[in-house]
Design a protein around this motif. Structure first.
Motif, PDB file in Angstrom:
ATOM      1  N   LEU A 195      31.755 -47.204 -44.895  1.00  0.00           N
ATOM      2  CA  LEU A 195      30.861 -46.063 -45.115  1.00  0.00           C
ATOM      3  C   LEU A 195      29.777 -46.448 -46.112  1.00  0.00           C
ATOM      4  N   VAL A 196      28.578 -45.918 -45.913  1.00  0.00           N
ATOM      5  CA  VAL A 196      27.495 -46.154 -46.859  1.00  0.00           C
ATOM      6  C   VAL A 196      26.749 -44.844 -47.094  1.00  0.00           C
ATOM      7  N   ASN A 197      26.400 -44.603 -48.355  1.00  0.00           N
ATOM      8  CA  ASN A 197      25.617 -43.431 -48.734  1.00  0.00           C
ATOM      9  C   ASN A 197      24.542 -43.868 -49.724  1.00  0.00           C
ATOM     10  N   ALA A 198      23.339 -43.363 -49.529  1.00  0.00           N
ATOM     11  CA  ALA A 198      22.237 -43.648 -50.445  1.00  0.00           C
ATOM     12  C   ALA A 198      21.909 -42.396 -51.243  1.00  0.00           C
ATOM     13  N   TYR A 199      21.716 -42.565 -52.544  1.00  0.00           N
ATOM     14  CA  TYR A 199      21.338 -41.413 -53.366  1.00  0.00           C
ATOM     15  C   TYR A 199      19.975 -41.696 -54.014  1.00  0.00           C
ATOM     16  N   PRO A 200      19.209 -40.654 -54.293  1.00  0.00           N
ATOM     17  CA  PRO A 200      17.821 -40.841 -54.736  1.00  0.00           C
ATOM     18  C   PRO A 200      17.709 -41.382 -56.154  1.00  0.00           C
ATOM     19  N   ALA A 201      16.665 -42.142 -56.367  1.00  0.00           N
ATOM     20  CA  ALA A 201      16.359 -42.637 -57.714  1.00  0.00           C
ATOM     21  C   ALA A 201      15.718 -41.515 -58.527  1.00  0.00           C
ATOM     22  N   THR A 202      15.666 -41.686 -59.836  1.00  0.00           N
ATOM     23  CA  THR A 202      15.050 -40.683 -60.709  1.00  0.00           C
ATOM     24  C   THR A 202      13.559 -40.579 -60.408  1.00  0.00           C
ATOM     25  N   LEU A 227      29.380 -40.385 -56.114  1.00  0.00           N
ATOM     26  CA  LEU A 227      30.629 -41.149 -56.079  1.00  0.00           C
ATOM     27  C   LEU A 227      31.834 -40.232 -55.868  1.00  0.00           C
ATOM     28  N   LEU A 228      31.817 -39.075 -56.522  1.00  0.00           N
ATOM     29  CA  LEU A 228      32.909 -38.120 -56.351  1.00  0.00           C
ATOM     30  C   LEU A 228      32.951 -37.597 -54.917  1.00  0.00           C
ATOM     31  N   GLN A 229      31.775 -37.280 -54.380  1.00  0.00           N
ATOM     32  CA  GLN A 229      31.719 -36.787 -53.009  1.00  0.00           C
ATOM     33  C   GLN A 229      32.157 -37.859 -52.010  1.00  0.00           C
ATOM     34  N   MET A 230      31.765 -39.101 -52.273  1.00  0.00           N
ATOM     35  CA  MET A 230      32.174 -40.206 -51.395  1.00  0.00           C
ATOM     36  C   MET A 230      33.675 -40.425 -51.478  1.00  0.00           C
ATOM     37  N   LYS A 231      34.232 -40.306 -52.681  1.00  0.00           N
ATOM     38  CA  LYS A 231      35.677 -40.460 -52.847  1.00  0.00           C
ATOM     39  C   LYS A 231      36.429 -39.412 -52.037  1.00  0.00           C
ATOM     40  N   ALA A 232      35.960 -38.173 -52.110  1.00  0.00           N
ATOM     41  CA  ALA A 232      36.605 -37.096 -51.361  1.00  0.00           C
ATOM     42  C   ALA A 232      36.521 -37.351 -49.860  1.00  0.00           C
TER      43      ALA A 232
END
Length: 316
Positions: A195-202, A227-232
């Motif tokens: 699984l891969v998820n990208a989150y936005p930069a500041t 990270l918490l959402q990915m863990k779940a």
């Protein structure tokens, strides 16, 4: 059991190699259930419509002659693979918009997967869209598998792009659907699901406009949330932590980078099917991402998606 048993395969008469057919045959060989493969070709020659010296009947006869030639060519392709005992049929039509005729056939034949080869850039090795690819990704009601010329080795890796942001309520069911697709394909291919998820930069403008803003704390908070959402999500689907990637950046940058690192043979991602002006000005993440990939791509629509080309919807 393989969920893909009724395949529509786009054939390219301009190339001797047919990677889309090869991929369909891979699926058929590995499937535990009978698989039907329909070879599809839409052909059109504008010159036959513009020949004023010919009558309508003569133009129709010329079109019929071209169709017959293509059908005979496809018959030869089928014969080359007949020894394997696969269920392969053909469908050739005269149509000036290939994507419309393909989607119409998907509806008519109740196909559960459309397979099409896409161009590969010689220097970068990435997939390059044709206009037909764009339309299929946006409007095809069933999953679309875009393939390139390489094999599917056993014990490979599948990369599934998920969105664990809580901003859109449609993300959660789509994530579940994508992972279910990945697991089904992993059984078919004997491959590992990642699984891969990208989150936005500041945002840079926030840092400039608000001197008291702490970009480091903001970044840590965003990363921690994802990270918490990915863990779940991985725990929900029994996927090991080592097989999940949560990285800062744009999806069109992060997904190809992880796919390259893993040497993934297949990337699975969701596409919203956005059409019209919003597609022109906003674009789809899936489309921007695929341009950067050098492996096969399986594009999945969310549940409830209705194609603008559905028989009871019209062209919109």
């Amino acid at each position: 059991m393989n969920r893909y048993t009724n395949l529509l395969v786009a054939i390219d008469p301009d190339h001797e190699e047919q990677p889309a057919l090869s991929r369909a045959m891979d699926i058929a060989r590995k499937s535990s259930a009978p698989v039907k493969i329909t070879l599809f070709l839409a052909i059109y020659d504008f010159s036959y419509e513009m020949t004023s010296m010919l009558s309508a009947e003569e133009r129709q006869a010329m079109r019929a002659g071209v169709l017959k030639q293509r059908e005979e060519w496809i018959d030869s392709v089928v014969e080359q693979n007949a020894s394997e005992g696969l269920d392969i049929v053909k469908h050739v039509v005269w149509h000036n918009r290939p994507y419309e005729s393909m989607i119409a056939k998907v509806f008519d034949g109740d196909h559960d997967l459309l397979i099409k080869a896409t161009h590969q850039h010689d220097k970068l090795g990435s997939l390059i869209f044709t206009p037909t690819d764009w339309h299929l990704l946006r409007k095809c009601p069933c999953p679309v598998l875009l393939v390139k010329e390489h094999s599917w080795p056993e014990n490979g890796k599948i990369l599934t792009a998920v969105n664990v942001s809580s901003e859109n309520e449609t993300h959660e069911p789509l994530n579940d659907k994508l992972i279910d697709e990945a697991k089904a394909m992993s059984k078919l291919l004997t491959a590992e699901v990642n699984l891969v998820n990208a989150y936005p930069a500041t945002p840079v403008n926030v840092t400039i406009e608000l001197p008291e803003f702490d970009p480091a704390s903001y970044t840590d908070a965003v990363r921690g949330h994802h990270l918490l959402q990915m863990k779940a999500l991985r725990q929900k689907h029994s996927i090991d932590e080592e097989q999940t990637f949560c990285m800062e950046g744009l999806p069109e940058d992060v997904i190809p980078a992880v796919a390259k690192e893993l040497d993934a043979e297949l990337v699975i991602l969701g596409t919203t099917g956005r059409v019209g002006l919003s597609a022109i000005f906003i674009g789809n993440t899936a489309e921007h991402t695929i341009d950067q990939l050098n492996c096969d791509v399986l594009a999945i629509k969310p549940d409830g998606y209705v194609s603008p080309l559905a028989p009871n919807v019209g062209l919109g």
